[in-house]
Design a protein around this motif. Sequence first.
Motif, PDB file in Angstrom:
ATOM      1  N   VAL A 351       8.068  30.104 -43.746  1.00 43.47           N
ATOM      2  CA  VAL A 351       7.065  29.646 -42.788  1.00 43.47           C
ATOM      3  C   VAL A 351       6.348  30.846 -42.163  1.00 43.47           C
ATOM      4  N   ALA A 352       7.131  31.851 -41.750  1.00 48.81           N
ATOM      5  CA  ALA A 352       6.546  33.041 -41.137  1.00 48.81           C
ATOM      6  C   ALA A 352       5.693  33.820 -42.138  1.00 48.81           C
ATOM      7  N   ASN A 353       6.107  33.830 -43.400  1.00 48.29           N
ATOM      8  CA  ASN A 353       5.314  34.472 -44.445  1.00 48.29           C
ATOM      9  C   ASN A 353       3.929  33.833 -44.543  1.00 48.29           C
ATOM     10  N   GLY A 354       3.912  32.496 -44.526  1.00 50.98           N
ATOM     11  CA  GLY A 354       2.641  31.799 -44.592  1.00 50.98           C
ATOM     12  C   GLY A 354       1.760  32.099 -43.393  1.00 50.98           C
ATOM     13  N   THR A 355       2.383  32.191 -42.216  1.00 51.74           N
ATOM     14  CA  THR A 355       1.642  32.510 -40.997  1.00 51.74           C
ATOM     15  C   THR A 355       0.962  33.867 -41.115  1.00 51.74           C
ATOM     16  N   THR A 356       1.742  34.878 -41.477  1.00 47.93           N
ATOM     17  CA  THR A 356       1.231  36.245 -41.527  1.00 47.93           C
ATOM     18  C   THR A 356       0.224  36.434 -42.657  1.00 47.93           C
ATOM     19  N   CYS A 357       0.513  35.874 -43.813  1.00 49.39           N
ATOM     20  CA  CYS A 357      -0.380  36.047 -44.961  1.00 49.39           C
ATOM     21  C   CYS A 357      -1.733  35.389 -44.706  1.00 49.39           C
ATOM     22  N   SER A 358      -1.724  34.217 -44.088  1.00 50.90           N
ATOM     23  CA  SER A 358      -2.999  33.539 -43.806  1.00 50.90           C
ATOM     24  C   SER A 358      -3.833  34.355 -42.835  1.00 50.90           C
ATOM     25  N   ARG A 359      -3.175  34.993 -41.846  1.00 48.30           N
ATOM     26  CA  ARG A 359      -3.915  35.833 -40.902  1.00 48.30           C
ATOM     27  C   ARG A 359      -4.484  37.059 -41.590  1.00 48.30           C
ATOM     28  N   THR A 360      -3.743  37.608 -42.532  1.00 50.43           N
ATOM     29  CA  THR A 360      -4.225  38.783 -43.253  1.00 50.43           C
ATOM     30  C   THR A 360      -5.467  38.445 -44.068  1.00 50.43           C
ATOM     31  N   ILE A 361      -5.410  37.339 -44.809  1.00 50.57           N
ATOM     32  CA  ILE A 361      -6.553  36.921 -45.631  1.00 50.57           C
ATOM     33  C   ILE A 361      -7.760  36.607 -44.753  1.00 50.57           C
ATOM     34  N   TRP A 362      -7.516  35.891 -43.659  1.00 47.17           N
ATOM     35  CA  TRP A 362      -8.604  35.561 -42.732  1.00 47.17           C
ATOM     36  C   TRP A 362      -9.255  36.828 -42.178  1.00 47.17           C
ATOM     37  N   ALA A 363      -8.418  37.811 -41.806  1.00 49.94           N
ATOM     38  CA  ALA A 363      -8.930  39.034 -41.188  1.00 49.94           C
ATOM     39  C   ALA A 363      -9.795  39.833 -42.162  1.00 49.94           C
ATOM     40  N   VAL A 364      -9.331  40.012 -43.394  1.00 52.17           N
ATOM     41  CA  VAL A 364     -10.114  40.812 -44.341  1.00 52.17           C
ATOM     42  C   VAL A 364     -11.354  40.062 -44.817  1.00 52.17           C
ATOM     43  N   SER A 365     -11.287  38.726 -44.810  1.00 50.75           N
ATOM     44  CA  SER A 365     -12.444  37.940 -45.251  1.00 50.75           C
ATOM     45  C   SER A 365     -13.582  38.002 -44.240  1.00 50.75           C
ATOM     46  N   ARG A 366     -13.268  38.324 -43.002  1.00 54.47           N
ATOM     47  CA  ARG A 366     -14.335  38.483 -42.010  1.00 54.47           C
ATOM     48  C   ARG A 366     -15.286  39.611 -42.400  1.00 54.47           C
ATOM     49  N   ASP A 367     -14.784  40.536 -43.213  1.00 54.34           N
ATOM     50  CA  ASP A 367     -15.595  41.674 -43.646  1.00 54.34           C
ATOM     51  C   ASP A 367     -15.954  41.597 -45.124  1.00 54.34           C
ATOM     52  N   ASN A 368     -15.822  40.373 -45.712  1.00 51.69           N
ATOM     53  CA  ASN A 368     -16.272  40.128 -47.086  1.00 51.69           C
ATOM     54  C   ASN A 368     -15.479  40.908 -48.120  1.00 51.69           C
ATOM     55  N   LEU A 369     -14.188  41.104 -47.891  1.00 53.08           N
ATOM     56  CA  LEU A 369     -13.370  41.838 -48.859  1.00 53.08           C
ATOM     57  C   LEU A 369     -13.043  40.982 -50.085  1.00 53.08           C
ATOM     58  N   MET A 370     -12.827  39.686 -49.883  1.00 50.11           N
ATOM     59  CA  MET A 370     -12.380  38.820 -50.969  1.00 50.11           C
ATOM     60  C   MET A 370     -13.540  38.011 -51.548  1.00 50.11           C
ATOM     61  N   PRO A 371     -13.397  37.532 -52.778  1.00 50.01           N
ATOM     62  CA  PRO A 371     -14.392  36.592 -53.313  1.00 50.01           C
ATOM     63  C   PRO A 371     -14.404  35.326 -52.454  1.00 50.01           C
ATOM     64  N   PHE A 372     -15.586  34.772 -52.219  1.00 50.06           N
ATOM     65  CA  PHE A 372     -15.747  33.565 -51.404  1.00 50.06           C
ATOM     66  C   PHE A 372     -15.194  33.762 -49.989  1.00 50.06           C
ATOM     67  N   SER A 373     -15.414  34.958 -49.442  1.00 45.52           N
ATOM     68  CA  SER A 373     -14.882  35.276 -48.117  1.00 45.52           C
ATOM     69  C   SER A 373     -15.365  34.314 -47.042  1.00 45.52           C
ATOM     70  N   ILE A 385      -6.132  27.498 -36.662  1.00 44.68           N
ATOM     71  CA  ILE A 385      -5.541  28.432 -37.612  1.00 44.68           C
ATOM     72  C   ILE A 385      -6.514  28.598 -38.775  1.00 44.68           C
ATOM     73  N   PRO A 386      -6.394  29.692 -39.540  1.00 46.18           N
ATOM     74  CA  PRO A 386      -7.220  29.839 -40.751  1.00 46.18           C
ATOM     75  C   PRO A 386      -6.669  28.959 -41.865  1.00 46.18           C
ATOM     76  N   LEU A 387      -6.983  27.678 -41.800  1.00 44.48           N
ATOM     77  CA  LEU A 387      -6.389  26.690 -42.700  1.00 44.48           C
ATOM     78  C   LEU A 387      -6.757  26.951 -44.152  1.00 44.48           C
ATOM     79  N   ASN A 388      -8.006  27.325 -44.419  1.00 46.47           N
ATOM     80  CA  ASN A 388      -8.419  27.590 -45.800  1.00 46.47           C
ATOM     81  C   ASN A 388      -7.626  28.751 -46.394  1.00 46.47           C
ATOM     82  N   ALA A 389      -7.433  29.793 -45.608  1.00 46.79           N
ATOM     83  CA  ALA A 389      -6.658  30.952 -46.075  1.00 46.79           C
ATOM     84  C   ALA A 389      -5.210  30.561 -46.316  1.00 46.79           C
ATOM     85  N   LEU A 390      -4.681  29.699 -45.465  1.00 44.97           N
ATOM     86  CA  LEU A 390      -3.297  29.242 -45.625  1.00 44.97           C
ATOM     87  C   LEU A 390      -3.135  28.442 -46.915  1.00 44.97           C
ATOM     88  N   CYS A 391      -4.092  27.551 -47.190  1.00 46.99           N
ATOM     89  CA  CYS A 391      -4.030  26.750 -48.422  1.00 46.99           C
ATOM     90  C   CYS A 391      -4.234  27.623 -49.661  1.00 46.99           C
TER      91      CYS A 391
END
Length: 540
Positions: A351-373, A385-391
Amino acid sequence: MQKFQDDLELEARGYRREMPRQFSVFSLVALSFSLTCTWSGTGSSLGISIKEASAAGTLWSILVAAVMTGILSAGVAELASAFPVAGAQYYWAFCVSSKEYRAFASYMNGWLSILGWWLASASACNFIASLILSIAYLWYPDYESQSWHQWLIYVGVTWLGVALNTFGSQLLPTFNRCICKQSFQRKPILNCSIHSNMLFMIPVFLACTTLSATTITLFVCSRNNHAPANWTFSDTTNGTGWKSDGLAFILSVSNAVYAFLGTDCGAHMCEEIRNPAKNAPKVILFPVLIGLVTAWPFACSCMNAIVDVDAVLNTPSGVPLIEIYYQSTQSKEASTVLLALFAFCFFGCTVANGTTCSRTIWAVSRDNLMPFSNIWSKVHSGFQIPLNALCLSGSVVSLYGLIFLGSTNAFSAMVGAAVIFLQTSCALPQLIVLWRGRDATLPERPFSLGRFGVAVNFIAVVWVTFLDILFFLPTELPVTKGNMNYISVVSMGLTSIVLALYWFSKRGKYLGPQMPQEVQVNEGRDVEDENELSHSMKKQ
């Protein structure tokens, strides 16, 4: 007000607050502790350590891993204090790098962190699936597990973690607070209801109770039939096939590092806590100490309970822990209860892994790091919560599990690859700081390593470089198809995909965090600009 001050500082770094500052220091320490889940991580890899360096190697490797992880985490804590942004490693790499390399450095470090979290989450879900099947083996020795059985359980665990992160998001801070003791509870910083606090104290209290009860049970039940003390604390029999006993012990140390993985959790959650520059370092460092204090006694109780080493290493279920429980208690019922509680606690890591990983993806996507940021950078207005990043994380972890259907060895390589990616992402900014000079790259910060900074950064970089090389070595000799180490294949394959993605889609387009001009890290002016801005905001 501190809340207003925190938001001002975040805006000065180019971001506006989108996530509620819903965590207290204690609840975030609890989240980090549940994510590192050191005692559970130790239990998940006991069989490997025993084979590599026997009982003593297993026990003393935990101490070495704790010290070295503590040193690495100290450098991470200083960076989090200097640059308290949820992007963490990728943002730090940008801020401390020179102008011509900062975009590429932040891009690579961001992906290293994301891949590390995905692999760590996959390893946790896979082990929980193995625990569930091992209970079936205990009660039904004739049961023949198929790869797809484990994969289905693995997917179920993955998406149950996603569901809890989603529907329990309003109560998440209190849920994780119960990973430690109720006696440490402090007055909440945020306006959380008393009902929510009491509800989510239950899982943490259960985790502490499970650890204590399991350790005591193993010692008590084994009091008349246990391993000799000289075997427990001094036997380092090398079962790897390598001629060097020292190398075998080092391999067991690298295995123990997995149990301390995820100490950078607090850095990724710093936008959800008040006064992050001061409090994030606490969240990063405390779980290392708590992990050592909990993991070592638990490992001692497990080693003491072993009376048949061969049975532990060759258990039909493939999970040595349940054999250790059974050898100690001589009861299927007791072993099942202990392992079920262990699996529940390990699920907290998922559960905690999902929490942290979703925040990481959300944070880097704010700066267009990932495809479809633009998709992954959205925060759900209802769940906050960053639901899309979590999914996205749940989907990638589920798909990665398909490798298990083809090769269990290739799938198992994710543990080592997770260590490589996460540890390297934490060490790379420290390497850049050493190269360019600490005074030239780090602004004024509440938590500073001071005169020990150079030594800490240097040891951290050397240690992670050593680990990266070590994980590519075969864990057994002679090398066969059955024991081949696929970590190099997994690591280099994923790295190649990221590089190709950068070359064909992000080169020249990804510019890194878009900070306001007054805080951009210019050559020779980064420290002054940061300090001037900090003093200005303090006056406000």
